[in-house]
Scaffold this motif. Structure first.
Motif, PDB file in Angstrom:
ATOM      1  N   CYS A  94       0.824  -1.214   0.000  1.00 22.74           N
ATOM      2  CA  CYS A  94       0.000   0.000   0.000  1.00 22.74           C
ATOM      3  C   CYS A  94       0.857   1.263   0.000  1.00 22.74           C
ATOM      4  O   CYS A  94       0.523   2.261  -0.649  1.00 22.74           O
ATOM      5  N   SER A 100       0.028   5.115  -0.129  1.00 21.73           N
ATOM      6  CA  SER A 100      -0.908   5.440   0.939  1.00 21.73           C
ATOM      7  C   SER A 100      -0.363   5.025   2.296  1.00 21.73           C
ATOM      8  O   SER A 100      -0.396   3.850   2.664  1.00 21.73           O
ATOM      9  N   TYR A 103      -3.451   3.728   4.428  1.00 21.38           N
ATOM     10  CA  TYR A 103      -3.772   2.314   4.288  1.00 21.38           C
ATOM     11  C   TYR A 103      -2.780   1.446   5.063  1.00 21.38           C
ATOM     12  O   TYR A 103      -3.172   0.495   5.736  1.00 21.38           O
ATOM     13  N   ILE A 161     -10.282  -2.318   2.158  1.00 21.82           N
ATOM     14  CA  ILE A 161      -9.437  -1.348   1.452  1.00 21.82           C
ATOM     15  C   ILE A 161      -9.470  -1.605  -0.048  1.00 21.82           C
ATOM     16  O   ILE A 161      -9.546  -0.663  -0.855  1.00 21.82           O
ATOM     17  N   GLU A 165     -10.874   1.120  -2.737  1.00 22.45           N
ATOM     18  CA  GLU A 165     -10.132   1.559  -3.919  1.00 22.45           C
ATOM     19  C   GLU A 165     -10.963   1.389  -5.183  1.00 22.45           C
ATOM     20  O   GLU A 165     -10.960   2.255  -6.067  1.00 22.45           O
ATOM     21  N   TYR A 221     -12.592   5.072   4.383  1.00 21.98           N
ATOM     22  CA  TYR A 221     -13.296   5.430   3.149  1.00 21.98           C
ATOM     23  C   TYR A 221     -13.351   6.950   2.974  1.00 21.98           C
ATOM     24  O   TYR A 221     -13.128   7.460   1.874  1.00 21.98           O
ATOM     25  N   ARG A 223     -11.217   9.097   4.090  1.00 16.61           N
ATOM     26  CA  ARG A 223      -9.874   9.564   3.734  1.00 16.61           C
ATOM     27  C   ARG A 223      -9.580   9.289   2.264  1.00 16.61           C
ATOM     28  O   ARG A 223      -8.983  10.113   1.569  1.00 16.61           O
ATOM     29  N   ALA A 224     -10.001   8.129   1.771  1.00 17.74           N
ATOM     30  CA  ALA A 224      -9.761   7.783   0.374  1.00 17.74           C
ATOM     31  C   ALA A 224     -10.511   8.724  -0.566  1.00 17.74           C
ATOM     32  O   ALA A 224      -9.972   9.180  -1.580  1.00 17.74           O
ATOM     33  N   ARG A 225     -11.748   9.044  -0.241  1.00 22.15           N
ATOM     34  CA  ARG A 225     -12.530   9.971  -1.057  1.00 22.15           C
ATOM     35  C   ARG A 225     -11.950  11.375  -1.006  1.00 22.15           C
ATOM     36  O   ARG A 225     -11.881  12.076  -2.018  1.00 22.15           O
ATOM     37  N   TRP A 227      -8.848  12.247  -0.532  1.00 14.84           N
ATOM     38  CA  TRP A 227      -7.632  12.299  -1.355  1.00 14.84           C
ATOM     39  C   TRP A 227      -7.985  12.245  -2.839  1.00 14.84           C
ATOM     40  O   TRP A 227      -7.384  12.931  -3.651  1.00 14.84           O
ATOM     41  N   ARG A 228      -8.972  11.446  -3.170  1.00 15.63           N
ATOM     42  CA  ARG A 228      -9.370  11.268  -4.566  1.00 15.63           C
ATOM     43  C   ARG A 228      -9.857  12.573  -5.182  1.00 15.63           C
ATOM     44  O   ARG A 228      -9.536  12.888  -6.331  1.00 15.63           O
ATOM     45  N   ARG A 238      -0.657   9.585   2.689  1.00 18.68           N
ATOM     46  CA  ARG A 238      -1.163   8.992   1.457  1.00 18.68           C
ATOM     47  C   ARG A 238      -0.004   8.683   0.538  1.00 18.68           C
ATOM     48  O   ARG A 238       0.938   9.447   0.428  1.00 18.68           O
TER      49      ARG A 238
END
Length: 238
Positions: A94, A100, A103, A161, A165, A221, A223-225, A227-228, A238
């Motif tokens: 990861c 990340s 992650y 995770i 993704e 989730y 955090r992923a959004r 960053w996205r 990240r």
């Protein structure tokens, strides 16, 4: 444009708060279950434990005794050494491939939390293992199953995770959900098959791991959004 500085540091405190809450609730729920069983009486629970064991646990004449090597391999995935290697390997993957740190931290913390909390809860409850002939070596107490906790709380996080993704990249997350559920089920089933856990031990481990996921996955989730949909130059955590 989103401010980069808060994005760098909001994840960790939020994740730690959720983790602490999950740990406290997990311990409280399992203690409540255990003392409720004592209050109601163990006979009804032992009845179902034994009925399920009669079906799953093989004797040498049973047709499914031939599955013993498969069960030993599956159960090894929930052992401390193998799960530690997988935790380190997926954390590095990861960090290097997905870039990340969030992650990586989540995977390592999930692994650590499951083993530490399982040890604490077992010492509180001290349920003895089944009196069946164990088909693999097993030490310590029985409830909740450490393999069940690690399968749900740790492997479940890895598959979560993967699903996150795929979700943030607008792909279906059906595959990680199905494969994750299958692995979790098989690891738990293997412990009953090998005679080292009661079915209720497995259920207790699953409940504990699920509490962990319910509290921590939404933060991962989020955090992923974040960053996205923010600047691709954001790199911290990240």
């Amino acid at each position: 444009m989103l401010s980069q500085e808060p994005q760098r540091f909001r994840f960790l405190p939020s994740y730690l708060r959720r983790s602490l809450s999950a740990s406290m609730i997990m311990i409280a729920v399992l203690l409540l279950i255990a003392y409720s069983v004592r209050w109601i009486g163990t006979a009804p629970f032992l009845y179902w434990d034994e009925r399920i064991q009669d079906i799953v646990f093989p004797n040498t004449a049973a047709a499914h005794y031939r599955l013993l090597p498969v069960a030993i391999f599956i159960t090894s995935l929930g052992s401390f050494r193998i799960s530690l290697l997988i935790a380190i390997g997926t954390a590095i993957l990861c960090w290097v491939y997905l870039r990340s740190k969030a992650y990586s931290f989540t995977i390592l913390s999930s692994f650590t939390a499951m083993w530490v909390l399982n040890t604490i809860i077992k010492e509180f409850l001290q349920r003895e293992r089944p009196s069946l002939q164990h088909l693999v070596e097993a030490g310590g107490y029985s409830f909740p199953s450490g393999h069940a906790m690690i399968s749900m709380g740790f492997y479940g996080m890895i598959f979560a995770i993967w699903a996150i993704e795929r979700k943030v990249h607008k792909r279906t997350f059906f595959l990680p959900c199905v494969l994750g559920a299958l692995l979790i089920l098989l690891i738990g089933l293997s412990r009953v098959y090998l005679g080292v856990h009661f079915p209720t031990d497995i259920v207790g481990g699953y409940i504990a791991g699920m509490i962990w996921l319910v509290f921590t996955v939404p933060v991962v989730y989020w955090r992923a959004r974040l960053w996205r949909f923010s600047s691709p130059t954001i790199s911290a955590l990240r």
